[in-house]
Scaffold this motif. Structure first.
Motif, mmCIF file in Angstrom:
data_model
loop_
_atom_site.group_PDB
_atom_site.id
_atom_site.type_symbol
_atom_site.label_atom_id
_atom_site.label_comp_id
_atom_site.label_asym_id
_atom_site.label_seq_id
_atom_site.Cartn_x
_atom_site.Cartn_y
_atom_site.Cartn_z
ATOM 1 N N LEU A 210 0.824 -1.227 0.000
ATOM 2 C CA LEU A 210 0.000 0.000 0.000
ATOM 3 C C LEU A 210 0.856 1.275 0.000
ATOM 4 O O LEU A 210 0.343 2.367 -0.201
ATOM 5 N N TYR A 211 2.120 1.140 0.266
ATOM 6 C CA TYR A 211 3.111 2.223 0.174
ATOM 7 C C TYR A 211 2.660 3.549 0.805
ATOM 8 O O TYR A 211 2.348 4.512 0.102
ATOM 9 N N PRO A 212 2.664 3.589 2.130
ATOM 10 C CA PRO A 212 2.260 4.825 2.823
ATOM 11 C C PRO A 212 3.364 5.889 2.901
ATOM 12 O O PRO A 212 3.094 7.018 3.281
ATOM 13 N N GLU B 212 6.319 8.671 2.043
ATOM 14 C CA GLU B 212 6.682 9.743 1.109
ATOM 15 C C GLU B 212 8.122 10.127 1.440
ATOM 16 O O GLU B 212 8.522 10.079 2.610
ATOM 17 N N GLU C 102 -3.244 6.680 6.607
ATOM 18 C CA GLU C 102 -4.555 6.269 6.101
ATOM 19 C C GLU C 102 -4.448 5.214 4.988
ATOM 20 O O GLU C 102 -5.287 4.321 4.883
ATOM 21 N N ARG C 103 -3.392 5.325 4.178
ATOM 22 C CA ARG C 103 -3.221 4.366 3.070
ATOM 23 C C ARG C 103 -3.131 2.932 3.590
ATOM 24 O O ARG C 103 -3.528 1.992 2.919
ATOM 25 N N THR C 104 -2.575 2.772 4.812
ATOM 26 C CA THR C 104 -2.399 1.435 5.386
ATOM 27 C C THR C 104 -3.518 1.101 6.372
ATOM 28 O O THR C 104 -4.027 -0.022 6.370
ATOM 29 N N LYS D 98 -6.918 -0.486 5.374
ATOM 30 C CA LYS D 98 -7.027 -1.938 5.221
ATOM 31 C C LYS D 98 -6.786 -2.673 6.536
ATOM 32 O O LYS D 98 -7.470 -3.637 6.845
ATOM 33 N N GLU E 148 -0.334 14.056 6.481
ATOM 34 C CA GLU E 148 0.996 13.440 6.440
ATOM 35 C C GLU E 148 1.738 13.649 7.767
ATOM 36 O O GLU E 148 1.623 14.715 8.371
#
Ligand SMILES: Cc1cc2nc3c(=O)[nH]c(=O)nc-3n(C[C@H](O)[C@H](O)[C@H](O)COP(=O)(O)O)c2cc1C
Length: 236
Positions: A102-104, A106, A167-169, A172, A224
């Motif tokens: 999911l590559y959270p 940056e 949130e990206r991780t 799920k 972020e």
């Protein structure tokens, strides 16, 4: 009745102007996404080295004293690639593992002394292996202040900052996803530490800093959170 209507009209116009202005400020902050002219294509990273993985692991030490020298763009490219570069062109997997891919993370770079690159803040785009310009000037003194006055940081040639959009991780994995994101930042930072050794550079993983200050300094998004700071340079 007429005055009453005029007042309502004036209030609506004033609110619209204020919202319009705020929106403009916000757009200005993130306009770099669209500014193709401010993108820098990085040289292709190499996949071979004269330094073995075992040597790099054995040699890695936290280094906090650097020479007052510029590094090359090839080395910047290599270090950023080690942090989050794409290593599988089909699945777009990266140099560091990621829960559910999911590559959270940056990755940002603060340029102080790099040949052919102006001092400033840039963001790394893994898919294009490019840098995108965010803001100009050497911000290292301000960064030192936000990193609890660790003044040795301002002696480095570049500073890599790893942040995350949790949130990206968590979308799920829920609460457990928070741990995953920190684990991933560790994987990425360790790659940078070892890559730095192979290039003859030194670094230290810095975790002591003011999140909000770093976030603002690098124009990060609201959602972020900065996790790690890695000042890198040629050891003295
Ligand atoms: C999560 C974490 C946060 C750290 N934060 C800082 C820091 O803010 N400043 C610093 O000088 N070193 C920091 N360090 C580096 C440690 O001080 C260093 O790794 C430790 O002294 C062991 O030395 P070595 O890295 O040379 O093996 C941090 C290390 C880790 C893993």
């Amino acid at each position: 009745m007429k005055i009453w209507k005029m007042s309502i009209f004036t209030i609506i116009i004033t609110i619209s102007i204020i919202f319009g202005y705020l929106n403009l400020c916000n757009q200005e902050k993130y306009d770099w996404r669209k500014m193709a002219k401010n993108e820098i294509t990085l040289p292709e990273p190499r996949r071979k080295s004269n330094v073995s993985l075992e040597e790099a692991i054995a040699k890695r030490r936290s280094i906090r004293d650097f020479k007052d020298e510029a590094i090359g763009i090839e080395e910047v490219s290599q270090l950023l690639w080690s942090a989050q570069g794409i290593t599988d062109n089909v699945n777009k997997f990266r140099t560091a593992p990621s829960a559910g891919a999911l590559y959270p993370l940056e990755v940002y770079i603060v340029i102080r002394r790099v040949k052919d690159l102006d001092p400033g803040v840039y963001k790394y785009l893994p898919h294009q292996h490019k840098l995108v310009f965010i803001k100009e000037g050497d911000i290292s003194t301000k960064l030192v202040r936000e990193a609890l006055w660790q003044d040795w940081i301002a002696k480095s040639s570049i500073i890599i900052v790893i942040s995350a959009i949790f949130e990206r991780t968590t979308v799920k994995y829920g609460k457990r996803g928070i741990q995953y994101v920190y684990m991933e930042a560790g994987h990425s930072a360790q790659n940078v530490c070892l890559q730095a050794v192979t290039l003859g550079f030194g670094t230290t993983t810095v975790g002591a800093f003011n999140d909000e200050g770093i976030k603002q300094l690098l124009n990060m998004k609201e959602e972020e959170i900065p996790i790690y700071i890695l000042p890198i340079g040629i050891p003295k």
